[in-house]
Design an enzyme around this catalytic site. Sequence first.
Site, PDB file in Angstrom:
ATOM      1  N   MET A   1       0.845  -1.196   0.000  1.00  0.00           N
ATOM      2  CA  MET A   1       0.000   0.000   0.000  1.00  0.00           C
ATOM      3  C   MET A   1       0.875   1.239   0.000  1.00  0.00           C
ATOM      4  O   MET A   1       1.684   1.444   0.909  1.00  0.00           O
ATOM      5  CB  MET A   1      -0.929  -0.008   1.220  1.00  0.00           C
ATOM      6  CG  MET A   1      -1.984  -1.110   1.172  1.00  0.00           C
ATOM      7  SD  MET A   1      -3.004  -1.207   2.673  1.00  0.00           S
ATOM      8  CE  MET A   1      -1.887  -2.099   3.778  1.00  0.00           C
TER       9      MET A   1
ATOM     10  N   CYS B   1      -2.560  -1.615  -9.833  1.00  0.00           N
ATOM     11  CA  CYS B   1      -2.742  -0.242  -9.380  1.00  0.00           C
ATOM     12  C   CYS B   1      -3.394   0.589 -10.483  1.00  0.00           C
ATOM     13  O   CYS B   1      -2.901   0.613 -11.614  1.00  0.00           O
ATOM     14  CB  CYS B   1      -1.405   0.373  -8.982  1.00  0.00           C
ATOM     15  SG  CYS B   1      -1.555   2.059  -8.353  1.00  0.00           S
TER      16      CYS B   1
ATOM     17  N   HIS C   1      -6.829  -9.308  -6.971  1.00  0.00           N
ATOM     18  CA  HIS C   1      -7.766  -8.379  -6.350  1.00  0.00           C
ATOM     19  C   HIS C   1      -9.099  -8.594  -7.062  1.00  0.00           C
ATOM     20  O   HIS C   1      -9.212  -8.342  -8.262  1.00  0.00           O
ATOM     21  CB  HIS C   1      -7.273  -6.948  -6.524  1.00  0.00           C
ATOM     22  CG  HIS C   1      -8.102  -5.938  -5.792  1.00  0.00           C
ATOM     23  ND1 HIS C   1      -7.618  -4.706  -5.424  1.00  0.00           N
ATOM     24  CD2 HIS C   1      -9.385  -5.973  -5.353  1.00  0.00           C
ATOM     25  CE1 HIS C   1      -8.564  -4.023  -4.790  1.00  0.00           C
ATOM     26  NE2 HIS C   1      -9.650  -4.777  -4.756  1.00  0.00           N
TER      27      HIS C   1
ATOM     28  N   ASN D   1      -7.622 -11.093  -2.788  1.00  0.00           N
ATOM     29  CA  ASN D   1      -7.483  -9.782  -2.153  1.00  0.00           C
ATOM     30  C   ASN D   1      -8.730  -8.961  -2.457  1.00  0.00           C
ATOM     31  O   ASN D   1      -9.347  -9.131  -3.494  1.00  0.00           O
ATOM     32  CB  ASN D   1      -6.221  -9.095  -2.701  1.00  0.00           C
ATOM     33  CG  ASN D   1      -6.087  -7.649  -2.269  1.00  0.00           C
ATOM     34  OD1 ASN D   1      -5.890  -6.764  -3.094  1.00  0.00           O
ATOM     35  ND2 ASN D   1      -6.179  -7.380  -0.986  1.00  0.00           N
ATOM     36  N   GLY D   2      -9.099  -8.081  -1.515  1.00  0.00           N
ATOM     37  CA  GLY D   2     -10.210  -7.171  -1.752  1.00  0.00           C
ATOM     38  C   GLY D   2     -11.359  -7.370  -0.785  1.00  0.00           C
ATOM     39  O   GLY D   2     -12.011  -8.415  -0.803  1.00  0.00           O
TER      40      GLY D   2
END
Length: 344
Positions: A24, A106, A177, A217-218
């Site tokens: 992050m 990203c 994600h 992920n998420g």
Amino acid sequence: MINTGEVIIKTTAYNASRLSVAPMMDWTDRHCRFLHRLLSSQTLLYTEMVTAPALVRGRALHLLDHNPQEHPVALQLGGSDPHELAQAAVMGAGAGYDEINLNCGCPSDRVQSGTFGAVLMRDPARVAECVAAMQEAVDVEVTVKCRIGVDEQEPAQVLPVFLEQIKAAGCQRVTIHARKAWLQGLSPKENRDIPPLDYDLVHRMKAEFPDLHISINGGITTLAQAQAHLDSGLDGVMIGRAAYHQPTDILAAADPQLFGVGQVADPIQVVQKMLPYVEAHLADGGRLHQITRHMLGLFAGRPGARNWRRILSEGAVRDRAGPEVILQALEPIASGSSQLEQVV
């Protein structure tokens, strides 16, 4: 290997990826990772994304700085040029990272302008070329973090093609994600919340690619949710914002609950273990708030948490602020804990 001060634990990024803390930007710096490691000896930690051009062209080698106690720790790279990524991977492996991860998720404008990040979901052949070049250059594992798709793409159609190509290039581990990224119309912050989650698609990918190590992920905010995904057949779970804002809730019990080793970490003891690290940082010319900003959520939801945050936020930015600010903030927390133990 990790030296916890009591026992040396042998581990690898592959095994540790059963649970990982997401890379992050502006958050998972070396101070944050050191704190997280004190909470969990097993969880895989990631750096903030470091761009390959910054390392190769800019020679910004300070971006690779990390403490040996952070291991297992992975370096996430951003880039789209295979040769340059391979050079950056060599630098990362030389710095001692346990894994090199390629960012294909990203959605920020800055990342898009560099032709890397989520925009790479449109070019799986290029991603495969990058992975192959990085794999050829280093001995440590090369992995990918991606979205399920971008913009008008149909995830159920494009994600299997993407996974097939990076697998053929030698990638054996991928973190997905479970949201599409909208490169136009949504901000990076909105891209973390607005696109709907599609956990079922990620689980179907595991069934379709049983030999791939797939982490999800998420939107995952508890260890119970993480365990449910693992019980359903996924190999790993990556948690982002919840691990940062409520690190104790996510990481303190991770070792016994998800890895079957160790004990639940006591956040008060973690704070006490941070003090020598803080003193060393200050002795090197650092500022207290550079570390304590990552500690604000340690007691989230617990008695005294508001005072803890207030004292750290106000005191750590003052000139010559030192460990005494942390000890002052800890007093009501420790006192409340002692009183609770007496009542029990």
